[in-house]
Motif scaffolding. Structure first.
Motif, PDB file in Angstrom:
ATOM      1  N   ALA A 138      -2.522  17.497 -11.789  1.00 34.65           N
ATOM      2  CA  ALA A 138      -3.212  16.809 -12.889  1.00 34.65           C
ATOM      3  C   ALA A 138      -2.992  15.306 -12.831  1.00 34.65           C
ATOM      4  CB  ALA A 138      -2.756  17.376 -14.225  1.00 34.65           C
ATOM      5  N   GLY A 139      -3.490  14.679 -11.793  1.00 34.03           N
ATOM      6  CA  GLY A 139      -3.466  13.229 -11.732  1.00 34.03           C
ATOM      7  C   GLY A 139      -2.289  12.632 -10.976  1.00 34.03           C
ATOM      8  N   VAL A 140      -2.409  11.340 -10.695  1.00 36.13           N
ATOM      9  CA  VAL A 140      -1.385  10.600  -9.966  1.00 36.13           C
ATOM     10  C   VAL A 140      -1.089   9.298 -10.710  1.00 36.13           C
ATOM     11  CG1 VAL A 140      -2.063  11.545  -7.718  1.00 36.13           C
ATOM     12  CG2 VAL A 140      -3.130   9.430  -8.540  1.00 36.13           C
ATOM     13  N   LYS A 141      -0.021   8.648 -10.315  1.00 33.77           N
ATOM     14  CA  LYS A 141       0.326   7.336 -10.855  1.00 33.77           C
ATOM     15  C   LYS A 141       0.834   6.466  -9.716  1.00 33.77           C
ATOM     16  CE  LYS A 141       5.070   8.635 -12.196  1.00 33.77           C
ATOM     17  NZ  LYS A 141       6.026   8.720 -13.313  1.00 33.77           N
ATOM     18  N   PRO A 142       0.765   5.134  -9.857  1.00 37.28           N
ATOM     19  CA  PRO A 142       1.220   4.242  -8.785  1.00 37.28           C
ATOM     20  C   PRO A 142       2.677   4.498  -8.408  1.00 37.28           C
ATOM     21  CG  PRO A 142      -0.002   3.017 -10.431  1.00 37.28           C
ATOM     22  CD  PRO A 142       0.211   4.381 -11.002  1.00 37.28           C
ATOM     23  N   ARG A 154      -0.799  -0.428 -11.945  1.00 38.35           N
ATOM     24  CA  ARG A 154      -1.381  -0.803 -10.660  1.00 38.35           C
ATOM     25  C   ARG A 154      -1.300  -2.315 -10.453  1.00 38.35           C
ATOM     26  NH1 ARG A 154      -7.064   1.991 -11.849  1.00 38.35           N
ATOM     27  NH2 ARG A 154      -6.669   0.696 -13.707  1.00 38.35           N
ATOM     28  N   VAL A 155      -1.197  -2.720  -9.198  1.00 35.23           N
ATOM     29  CA  VAL A 155      -1.142  -4.141  -8.868  1.00 35.23           C
ATOM     30  C   VAL A 155      -2.521  -4.753  -9.097  1.00 35.23           C
ATOM     31  CG1 VAL A 155      -0.681  -5.832  -7.061  1.00 35.23           C
ATOM     32  CG2 VAL A 155       0.666  -3.731  -7.159  1.00 35.23           C
ATOM     33  N   GLU A 156      -2.566  -5.834  -9.843  1.00 35.40           N
ATOM     34  CA  GLU A 156      -3.841  -6.497 -10.135  1.00 35.40           C
ATOM     35  C   GLU A 156      -4.297  -7.298  -8.925  1.00 35.40           C
ATOM     36  OE1 GLU A 156      -3.132  -8.824 -13.609  1.00 35.40           O
ATOM     37  OE2 GLU A 156      -3.423  -7.126 -14.966  1.00 35.40           O
ATOM     38  N   CYS A 157      -5.545  -7.059  -8.503  1.00 36.34           N
ATOM     39  CA  CYS A 157      -6.069  -7.709  -7.306  1.00 36.34           C
ATOM     40  C   CYS A 157      -7.402  -8.388  -7.584  1.00 36.34           C
ATOM     41  CB  CYS A 157      -6.272  -6.682  -6.188  1.00 36.34           C
ATOM     42  SG  CYS A 157      -4.757  -5.909  -5.606  1.00 36.34           S
ATOM     43  N   ASP A 171      -4.485   3.564  -3.844  1.00 39.06           N
ATOM     44  CA  ASP A 171      -4.221   4.126  -5.166  1.00 39.06           C
ATOM     45  C   ASP A 171      -3.408   3.209  -6.065  1.00 39.06           C
ATOM     46  OD1 ASP A 171      -5.519   6.297  -4.221  1.00 39.06           O
ATOM     47  OD2 ASP A 171      -3.806   7.648  -4.197  1.00 39.06           O
ATOM     48  N   CYS A 172      -2.585   2.339  -5.496  1.00 35.67           N
ATOM     49  CA  CYS A 172      -1.681   1.524  -6.311  1.00 35.67           C
ATOM     50  C   CYS A 172      -2.303   0.217  -6.752  1.00 35.67           C
ATOM     51  CB  CYS A 172      -0.398   1.230  -5.526  1.00 35.67           C
ATOM     52  SG  CYS A 172      -0.607  -0.005  -4.214  1.00 35.67           S
ATOM     53  N   ALA A 173      -3.562  -0.041  -6.374  1.00 38.41           N
ATOM     54  CA  ALA A 173      -4.173  -1.341  -6.627  1.00 38.41           C
ATOM     55  C   ALA A 173      -5.350  -1.235  -7.593  1.00 38.41           C
ATOM     56  CB  ALA A 173      -4.637  -1.965  -5.313  1.00 38.41           C
ATOM     57  N   ALA A 174      -5.466  -2.196  -8.495  1.00 41.04           N
ATOM     58  CA  ALA A 174      -6.606  -2.313  -9.410  1.00 41.04           C
ATOM     59  C   ALA A 174      -7.547  -3.348  -8.823  1.00 41.04           C
ATOM     60  CB  ALA A 174      -6.132  -2.725 -10.799  1.00 41.04           C
ATOM     61  N   ILE A 175      -8.629  -2.878  -8.178  1.00 43.93           N
ATOM     62  CA  ILE A 175      -9.545  -3.745  -7.431  1.00 43.93           C
ATOM     63  C   ILE A 175     -10.920  -3.731  -8.095  1.00 43.93           C
ATOM     64  CG2 ILE A 175     -10.682  -4.078  -5.199  1.00 43.93           C
ATOM     65  CD1 ILE A 175      -8.208  -2.697  -3.954  1.00 43.93           C
ATOM     66  N   PRO A 176     -11.501  -4.889  -8.369  1.00 43.28           N
ATOM     67  CA  PRO A 176     -12.823  -4.931  -9.011  1.00 43.28           C
ATOM     68  C   PRO A 176     -13.874  -4.195  -8.189  1.00 43.28           C
ATOM     69  CG  PRO A 176     -11.805  -7.104  -8.976  1.00 43.28           C
ATOM     70  CD  PRO A 176     -10.958  -6.228  -8.107  1.00 43.28           C
ATOM     71  N   ASP A 177     -14.738  -3.448  -8.883  1.00 41.99           N
ATOM     72  CA  ASP A 177     -15.852  -2.756  -8.226  1.00 41.99           C
ATOM     73  C   ASP A 177     -17.089  -3.632  -8.367  1.00 41.99           C
ATOM     74  OD1 ASP A 177     -17.763  -1.120  -7.218  1.00 41.99           O
ATOM     75  OD2 ASP A 177     -17.376   0.582  -8.552  1.00 41.99           O
ATOM     76  N   LEU A 178     -17.411  -4.383  -7.328  1.00 41.69           N
ATOM     77  CA  LEU A 178     -18.520  -5.332  -7.383  1.00 41.69           C
ATOM     78  C   LEU A 178     -19.872  -4.642  -7.357  1.00 41.69           C
ATOM     79  CD1 LEU A 178     -17.208  -8.155  -5.001  1.00 41.69           C
ATOM     80  CD2 LEU A 178     -16.904  -7.896  -7.464  1.00 41.69           C
ATOM     81  N   THR A 179     -19.925  -3.351  -7.066  1.00 43.04           N
ATOM     82  CA  THR A 179     -21.200  -2.633  -7.041  1.00 43.04           C
ATOM     83  C   THR A 179     -21.585  -2.101  -8.417  1.00 43.04           C
ATOM     84  OG1 THR A 179     -20.192  -0.481  -6.532  1.00 43.04           O
ATOM     85  CG2 THR A 179     -20.712  -1.918  -4.678  1.00 43.04           C
ATOM     86  N   VAL A 220       0.839  -1.209   0.000  1.00 46.97           N
ATOM     87  CA  VAL A 220       0.000   0.000   0.000  1.00 46.97           C
ATOM     88  C   VAL A 220       0.875   1.261   0.000  1.00 46.97           C
ATOM     89  CG1 VAL A 220      -2.103  -0.967   1.011  1.00 46.97           C
ATOM     90  CG2 VAL A 220      -0.229  -0.279   2.513  1.00 46.97           C
ATOM     91  N   PRO A 221       1.785   1.406  -0.973  1.00 53.30           N
ATOM     92  CA  PRO A 221       2.680   2.563  -0.971  1.00 53.30           C
ATOM     93  C   PRO A 221       2.035   3.836  -1.494  1.00 53.30           C
ATOM     94  CG  PRO A 221       3.129   1.225  -2.890  1.00 53.30           C
ATOM     95  CD  PRO A 221       2.077   0.491  -2.098  1.00 53.30           C
ATOM     96  N   GLY A 222       0.784   3.741  -2.004  1.00 55.32           N
ATOM     97  CA  GLY A 222       0.111   4.932  -2.496  1.00 55.32           C
ATOM     98  C   GLY A 222       0.563   5.322  -3.892  1.00 55.32           C
ATOM     99  N   SER A 223       0.526   6.628  -4.162  1.00 57.53           N
ATOM    100  CA  SER A 223       0.818   7.130  -5.496  1.00 57.53           C
ATOM    101  C   SER A 223       1.691   8.371  -5.414  1.00 57.53           C
ATOM    102  CB  SER A 223      -0.493   7.464  -6.225  1.00 57.53           C
ATOM    103  OG  SER A 223      -1.224   8.436  -5.486  1.00 57.53           O
ATOM    104  N   ILE A 224       2.177   8.787  -6.571  1.00 57.06           N
ATOM    105  CA  ILE A 224       2.941  10.027  -6.675  1.00 57.06           C
ATOM    106  C   ILE A 224       2.322  10.874  -7.788  1.00 57.06           C
ATOM    107  CG2 ILE A 224       5.070   8.918  -5.895  1.00 57.06           C
ATOM    108  CD1 ILE A 224       6.007   8.984  -8.839  1.00 57.06           C
TER     109      ILE A 224
END
Length: 445
Positions: free
Chosen positions: A264-268, A284-287, A304-312, A109-113
Motif C-alpha cells: 500500500a504505497g511507498v515513501k522516500p 521528497r527532494v524538491e527539484c 521516487d525520492c524526487a518532486a519534479i515538475p510535470d511540464l506536460t 537517487v536512493p529510491g523509496s521504501i
C-alpha cells in the motif's frame, strides 16, 4: 587538475541507467563517477512477481553493479548524512567504518521504501514486496502453506493457511497477487487433500478502484478478471488489525490468515532525513525541471525520492508520478545535464508525457493501455514481457531472462518450497546441540 567527482547515491534502476549513460558519454579523464548503495546489485522490480512465481530465476532479475559498471567506482555502503554546505556526504562502509566523501556533483537517487501504517499486528505479520529477498520469501512461504495444509486434519488451521491477504491495489500489489495466485493454483494440483477452491485470496484497497494508473474501464476489466479467478477484491476498505494473524477489515469482515503482503504505497528513502537538501511535505527532494535540486546548482535528483515538475500537465503544480517509466527517462536527461554542466553548456528540462502502462496478471493473462490503445489477455501479457525485457539493463540479463521463458514452454514450473534459504544454519545448530539422536535426513551423529 584532479578529475571532478560525480557521486551517485543509489544503484537502483535510475542510478544504474544514469551511470551507464555517463560512462558512455564522458570523455576519458573528464570526471570520476562513483556509485554508492547498500546492495551490490540493482533489482529490476517489474520482474519481481515473475521471480516470486517461479517463471524467472531470481538471480536473473538483478544486475551486479560491478559487472555492469566497469570504469566506475562502486561502493557498498550506507549513506548516513548529506552536508551540502560543505559538499560532503557521510557513509558507513560494510566493515562498520564511517567515512566522509567530498563531491563536485551529487546525484540523489536512493529510491523509496514501503510506507507502512501503524496498524496493530502489521509489523509482526506483514511482509513487503520491494526486494528480491521478499519475493523469494513469499514464494517459499506460499508453497509451504500448501504443504502444511495438505498434511493437517485441522480444518480451522487449513483455512488460515490457505488464506492470503494483499493490501494495496496498485501495480505492485495486483501483479504480485496475480502471479502468486497463478503459481499456487498450478502447484495445488499436486496436493490431493486440498483443491483450488480451498484457497482464499483477498485484495484490500482503500480507494474505489484498483490500478489508478490506467483508465477506469481497464481498471474494471482487471477487477473482473481477478474476481473470475476467485480473488476477492475489497474496494473502499481498509485493514484495522492483523494481531496474531487475525485480520479485521473496515467493512466488518474478520478472518484468520497466515499471509499478509503489504503493497500500500511507498515513501522516500529515510536517508534523506539526514540531509540539508530542501524537501516537500511528503519528504521528497524538491527539484526544478532540469532535475537540479532547488537552490543547488551541482546537486541533482530523480526517481521516487524526487518532486519534479510535470511540464506536460496543464496544472502548474503537477508533479511527475513515481513510476519506473519516469525514473528511467529522467536518468537519461539527468546524465546529459551532468555532462552539459561539466562542459559549461545549457541544461535541458525534463519533459515526458506518460505513455501508458502494462501489467502481467499471471501466466498468459495481462492488461495494457498504451497511448489510448487497450489490450487484454495474451496480447497484453506478451507486450508486458516484451516491454520489460527491452528495459532490462545489460545484454546478458536479457538473454538469461529470455532463456527462462523459453525453458518454461516445454517444461512445467518448479513449484517447491526451499524454506532452508531463510535459516540455512538451523539444521547444523540442531545437529551441534544433539547427542546421538538420528536425523531424518541422514545417519545418527
Amino acid at each position: 587538475m584532479p578529475e571532478p567527482r560525480v557521486m551517485i547515491i543509489g544503484g537502483g534502476h535510475c542510478g544504474l541507467t544514469l551511470a551507464l549513460r555517463l560512462r558512455r558519454t564522458l570523455r576519458p579523464g573528464e570526471a570520476r563517477v562513483t556509485v554508492i548503495d547498500t546492495q551490490p546489485h540493482m533489482t529490476y522490480q517489474p520482474f519481481l512477481p515473475e521471480a516470486a512465481a517461479g517463471s524467472l530465476e531470481p538471480r536473473h532479475v538483478v544486475v551486479p553493479l560491478r559487472e555492469a559498471l566497469r570504469g566506475c567506482e562502486v561502493l557498498t555502503a550506507q549513506v548516513t548524512g548529506i552536508d551540502h554546505t560543505r559538499q560532503q556526504l557521510t557513509a558507513m562502509l560494510g566493515d562498520g567504518k564511517v567515512e566522509h566523501f567530498g563531491y563536485d556533483i551529487l546525484v540523489v537517487v536512493p529510491g523509496s521504501i514501503s510506507r507502512a501504517l501503524p496498524i496493530p499486528g502489521l509489523a509482526e505479520q506483514g511482509v513487503g514486496f520491494k526486494t528480491i529477498g521478499e519475493a523469494i520469501y513469499l514464494r517459499n512461504h506460499v508453497l509451504s502453506r500448501l504443504d502444511i495444509a495438505a498434511s493437517t486434519g485441522d480444518e480451522k488451521l487449513r483455512r488460515r493457511l490457505l488464506t492470503f491477504v494483499f493490501v494495496g491495489g496498485g501495480y505492485a500489489g495486483i501483479e504480485a497477487m496475480a502471479e502468486l495466485e497463478s503459481m499456487a493454483r498450478y502447484a495445488i494440483r499436486r496436493y490431493p487433500p486440498v483443491s483450488p477452491q480451498d484457497m482464499r485470496w483477498v485484495l484490500v484497497e482503500a480507494m474505489g478502484r484498483i490500478m489508478p494508473e490506467v483508465s477506469p474501464p481497464m481498471s474494471e476489466y482487471t477487477k473482473r478478471l481477478l474476481e473470475e479467478r476467485g480473488i476477492e477484491v475489497r474496494l473502499n476498505t481498509t485493514a484495522k488489525s492483523f494481531v496474531d494473524g487475525h485480520v479485521v477489515l473496515s467493512d466488518g469482515d474478520e478472518f484468520d490468515s497466515d499471509t499478509v503482503v503489504w503493497t500500500a504505497g511507498v515513501k522516500p528513502h529515510p536517508m534523506l532525513e539526514e540531509s540539508d537538501l530542501p524537501r516537500d511535505a511528503k519528504g521528497r527532494v524538491e527539484c526544478t525541471a532540469t532535475l537540479q535540486v532547488r537552490g543547488c546548482r551541482n546537486v541533482f535528483a530523480a526517481g521516487d525520492c524526487a518532486a519534479i515538475p510535470d511540464l506536460t500537465s496543464s496544472d502548474p503544480d503537477a508533479l511527475c508520478s513515481p513510476s519506473a517509466q519516469h525514473a528511467v527517462r529522467q536518468a537519461k536527461v539527468l546524465a546529459d545535464n551532468i555532462v552539459a554542466l561539466l562542459r559549461g553548456r545549457e541544461l535541458t528540462d525534463y519533459r515526458h508525457r506518460y505513455a501508458g502502462s502494462v501489467a502481467g496478471l499471471g501466466l498468459f493473462q495481462g492488461a495494457a493501455e498504451v497511448r489510448g490503445i487497450k489490450l487484454k489477455g495474451v496480447p497484453a501479457w506478451l507486450l508486458h514481457r516484451g516491454y520489460h525485457l527491452a528495459r532490462m539493463p545489460t545484454l546478458s540479463r536479457k538473454a538469461r531472462i529470455l532463456g527462462d521463458w523459453l525453458m518454461e514452454l516445454p517444461f512445467p514450473r518448479q513449484a517447491v518450497a526451499l524454506g532452508e534459504l531463510h535459516d540455512p544454519r538451523a539444521e547444523f545448530i540442531k545437529a551441534a546441540n544433539t547427542r546421538g539422536l538420528p536425523s531424518p535426513h541422514g545417519q545418527a551423529g
